[in-house]
Motif scaffolding. Structure first.
Motif, PDB file in Angstrom:
ATOM      1  N   ASN A  97      37.530  32.545  31.528  1.00  0.00           N
ATOM      2  CA  ASN A  97      37.792  31.389  32.385  1.00  0.00           C
ATOM      3  C   ASN A  97      37.210  31.575  33.782  1.00  0.00           C
ATOM      4  O   ASN A  97      37.572  32.515  34.492  1.00  0.00           O
ATOM      5  CB  ASN A  97      39.306  31.165  32.511  1.00  0.00           C
ATOM      6  N   LYS A  98      36.289  30.740  34.172  1.00  0.00           N
ATOM      7  CA  LYS A  98      35.750  30.620  35.525  1.00  0.00           C
ATOM      8  C   LYS A  98      35.256  31.949  36.113  1.00  0.00           C
ATOM      9  O   LYS A  98      36.050  32.810  36.487  1.00  0.00           O
ATOM     10  CB  LYS A  98      36.783  30.016  36.480  1.00  0.00           C
ATOM     11  N   VAL A  99      33.963  32.085  36.251  1.00  0.00           N
ATOM     12  CA  VAL A  99      33.375  33.270  36.870  1.00  0.00           C
ATOM     13  C   VAL A  99      33.336  33.037  38.376  1.00  0.00           C
ATOM     14  O   VAL A  99      32.674  32.114  38.858  1.00  0.00           O
ATOM     15  CB  VAL A  99      31.958  33.535  36.328  1.00  0.00           C
ATOM     16  N   PHE A 100      34.042  33.882  39.133  1.00  0.00           N
ATOM     17  CA  PHE A 100      34.157  33.721  40.580  1.00  0.00           C
ATOM     18  C   PHE A 100      33.180  34.590  41.371  1.00  0.00           C
ATOM     19  O   PHE A 100      32.869  34.282  42.528  1.00  0.00           O
ATOM     20  CB  PHE A 100      35.577  34.050  41.043  1.00  0.00           C
ATOM     21  N   ALA A 101      32.728  35.723  40.791  1.00  0.00           N
ATOM     22  CA  ALA A 101      31.911  36.666  41.551  1.00  0.00           C
ATOM     23  C   ALA A 101      30.895  37.323  40.627  1.00  0.00           C
ATOM     24  O   ALA A 101      31.154  37.512  39.434  1.00  0.00           O
ATOM     25  CB  ALA A 101      32.795  37.732  42.204  1.00  0.00           C
ATOM     26  N   SER A 102      29.735  37.702  41.185  1.00  0.00           N
ATOM     27  CA  SER A 102      28.688  38.345  40.388  1.00  0.00           C
ATOM     28  C   SER A 102      27.757  39.146  41.285  1.00  0.00           C
ATOM     29  O   SER A 102      27.553  38.797  42.449  1.00  0.00           O
ATOM     30  CB  SER A 102      27.887  37.303  39.599  1.00  0.00           C
ATOM     31  N   GLN A 103      27.184  40.221  40.709  1.00  0.00           N
ATOM     32  CA  GLN A 103      26.176  41.025  41.396  1.00  0.00           C
ATOM     33  C   GLN A 103      25.271  41.677  40.343  1.00  0.00           C
ATOM     34  O   GLN A 103      25.744  42.138  39.306  1.00  0.00           O
ATOM     35  CB  GLN A 103      26.817  42.124  42.250  1.00  0.00           C
ATOM     36  N   GLY A 113      33.295  38.938  37.845  1.00  0.00           N
ATOM     37  CA  GLY A 113      34.746  38.862  37.876  1.00  0.00           C
ATOM     38  C   GLY A 113      35.190  37.434  37.636  1.00  0.00           C
ATOM     39  O   GLY A 113      34.530  36.489  38.081  1.00  0.00           O
ATOM     40  N   THR A 114      36.321  37.245  36.951  1.00  0.00           N
ATOM     41  CA  THR A 114      36.736  35.908  36.536  1.00  0.00           C
ATOM     42  C   THR A 114      38.138  35.558  37.031  1.00  0.00           C
ATOM     43  O   THR A 114      38.895  36.411  37.496  1.00  0.00           O
ATOM     44  CB  THR A 114      36.736  35.790  35.007  1.00  0.00           C
ATOM     45  N   LYS A 115      38.454  34.295  36.882  1.00  0.00           N
ATOM     46  CA  LYS A 115      39.786  33.813  37.239  1.00  0.00           C
ATOM     47  C   LYS A 115      40.848  34.403  36.319  1.00  0.00           C
ATOM     48  O   LYS A 115      42.006  34.613  36.736  1.00  0.00           O
ATOM     49  CB  LYS A 115      39.831  32.285  37.170  1.00  0.00           C
ATOM     50  N   CYS A 116      40.488  34.692  35.069  1.00  0.00           N
ATOM     51  CA  CYS A 116      41.454  35.264  34.126  1.00  0.00           C
ATOM     52  C   CYS A 116      41.567  36.772  34.276  1.00  0.00           C
ATOM     53  O   CYS A 116      42.040  37.461  33.359  1.00  0.00           O
ATOM     54  CB  CYS A 116      41.093  34.890  32.691  1.00  0.00           C
ATOM     55  N   GLY A 150      43.121  36.647  39.589  1.00  0.00           N
ATOM     56  CA  GLY A 150      41.682  36.646  39.364  1.00  0.00           C
ATOM     57  C   GLY A 150      40.937  37.597  40.271  1.00  0.00           C
ATOM     58  O   GLY A 150      41.461  38.097  41.273  1.00  0.00           O
ATOM     59  N   ILE A 151      39.690  37.858  39.902  1.00  0.00           N
ATOM     60  CA  ILE A 151      38.801  38.702  40.692  1.00  0.00           C
ATOM     61  C   ILE A 151      37.828  37.793  41.422  1.00  0.00           C
ATOM     62  O   ILE A 151      36.978  37.135  40.816  1.00  0.00           O
ATOM     63  CB  ILE A 151      38.058  39.697  39.784  1.00  0.00           C
TER      64      ILE A 151
END
Length: 462
Positions: A97-103, A113-116, A150-151
């Motif tokens: 559910n929902k990807v909030f961060a990426s690198q 990192g995701t909301k779940c 979430g992350i």
């Protein structure tokens, strides 16, 4: 004839830049008058050669060939032209559910990192997903019984030897070693009381975290400061890591009595000035000198105060860039506050949710599932070209260049059936994006804008 040459030189200046925000027609005309007609022809020939080189590079890259000496002087031109050449390949994450961060970790792996509350690595070539273990607080801790938040942040230190993100408890700072991704330490003592919304590395061993609790915390990632270690088992392996506390915690200044307005939404760090910027929900950017502690410099009121969600820093122009509900604002701490420049994002009401800068181009991820590209020098958004031929001198179309993301995946549960089944559109907000410039690739991720809808979107643009 002179007027035509003047317009040609102006287009050239806008695309290659003169180091300033705006280039006037009169100054370009003076330069042209001093050089005459012959240099203009030479510049045009060089421009066409560069364009052919870019196309050649892209074709060679498709078959896996390496082109030497590509970066150098062409980098500014690539940054300008790459957005219109990008094409989407959607990746599938299953039921996350929902990807909030990426690198980007390397040429083919991205950590997300995701909301779940899931931390994973995706291989952009194969689509394979590897889940990473989340670090748990030292027991006993009451936050374990609280719902996960979430992350929201994943950041690599300058040397790419450490990665900081959230833990099992979203208010704790988890640090992993690179490239092994083994747990290193967890900041779970005397830190934040609400989830970590942003992280910025000051040096290779010093990180700053910002939280919804209205504080920023300075952490030194040093094994000598560990206050203890714990071990815990899962089905595969034994994980060991230290537990640390922040060396400095500072509350965000507030202009009102409402604690909600103190929430930290994002952080940005200027290595050149050793300066940290923190964006708060009440429409301020707070600046600190970041060294062994955080020394307050000033707080700057933004002209657009609704839904200030993201912040980044342009090293090229020494500017902070802020994304709000309908605008992008450029903050120069050296100038008076009334001189803050803003541009309408043309995605009204759904907001700007992610930002990044490279040289003179700002990439904007919106709540409508689209990517826009802003030229800081020209103070305008990039426009679509009138011709697909990269060697042609194209006239402006007046239509903003916009890349639209695919629909992604959305769970059709009872909530969707009862509340949203009549809706024709479910935009995926672009909550995160990151470039791999050596490969000319853009990783884009997010999910449904509505907070109660469950789904995700991930795409590789190249």
């Amino acid at each position: 004839m002179a007027e035509q040459q003047s317009r040609t030189v102006k287009v050239k200046a806008e695309e290659e830049g003169n180091g300033s925000w705006t280039t006037t027609l009169s100054s370009l005309g003076s330069r042209e008058a001093g050089q005459g007609e012959r240099p203009v022809v030479a510049k045009r020939q060089k421009r066409q050669e560069v364009r052919r080189s870019l196309v050649h590079y892209l074709k060679q890259r498709e078959v896996g060939a390496k082109v030497q000496g590509f970066q150098g002087g062409m980098s500014g031109y690539v940054v300008q032209r790459l957005p219109e050449m990008l094409r989407e390949r959607q990746l599938f994450l299953g039921t996350l559910n929902k990807v909030f961060a990426s690198q980007w970790l390397n040429a083919r792996q991205v950590v997300c990192g995701t909301k779940c509350n899931t931390l994973f690595v995706v291989d952009v070539h194969s689509g394979h997903i590897t889940h990473l273990p989340l670090l748990r607080d030292m027991a006993p801790y009451v936050a374990w019984a609280q719902p996960t938040r979430g992350i929201h942040a994943v950041e690599l230190n300058p040397s790419k030897t450490l990665m900081a993100t959230g833990g099992k408890n979203s208010s704790s700072l988890a640090v992993y070693q690179l490239p092994t991704l083994k747990p290193f330490c967890l900041g779970d003592r005397e830190g934040h009381t609400d989830w970590i919304s942003a992280i910025a590395w000051v040096t290779d061993s010093v990180a700053v975290s910002g939280s919804r609790d209205g504080t920023v915390a300075l952490w030194r990632i040093d094994s000598d400061m560990f206050t203890g270690s714990i071990t815990w088992h899962n089905e595969r392996e034994l994980l060991m890591y230290g537990h640390i506390r922040p060396i400095f915690v500072e509350a965000i200044p507030t202009s009102s009595n409402s604690m909600d307005n103190q929430k930290v939404r994002d952080l940005a760090f200027s290595a050149k000035n050793q300066e940290l910027g923190a964006l708060s929900l009440d429409g301020y950017v707070h600046l600190w000198k970041a060294e062994n502690n955080l020394s307050k410099l000033q707080s700057v009121r933004l002209p657009h105060c609704r839904d200030n969600l993201c912040l980044t820093y342009s090293d090229e122009f020494s500017l902070y860039v802020v994304g709000s509900q309908s605008h992008i604002s450029f903050l120069d701490p050296r100038q008076p506050q009334q001189n803050i420049q803003s541009m309408c994002s043309y995605e009204r009401s759904l907001g700007v949710h992610s930002l990044s800068t490279c040289q003179h181009i700002v990439t904007v991820g919106t709540g409508r599932g689209s990517l826009l590209f802003c030229d800081i020098r020209a103070q305008k958004f990039l426009e679509e070209k009138s011709s697909p031929d990269p060697d042609a001198i194209c006239s402006p179309t007046g239509k903003k260049l916009k890349l639209s993301c695919s629909r992604g995946w959305l769970i059709h549960d009872d909530l969707w059936v009862n509340s949203y089944i009549g809706m024709q559109e479910f935009p995926n907000a672009v909550y995160t994006h990151c470039y791999n410039w050596s490969e000319l690739k853009l990783f884009v991720a997010g999910g449904p804008l509505h907070s109660d809808l469950y789904g995700n979107y991930v795409g590789l643009w190249s």
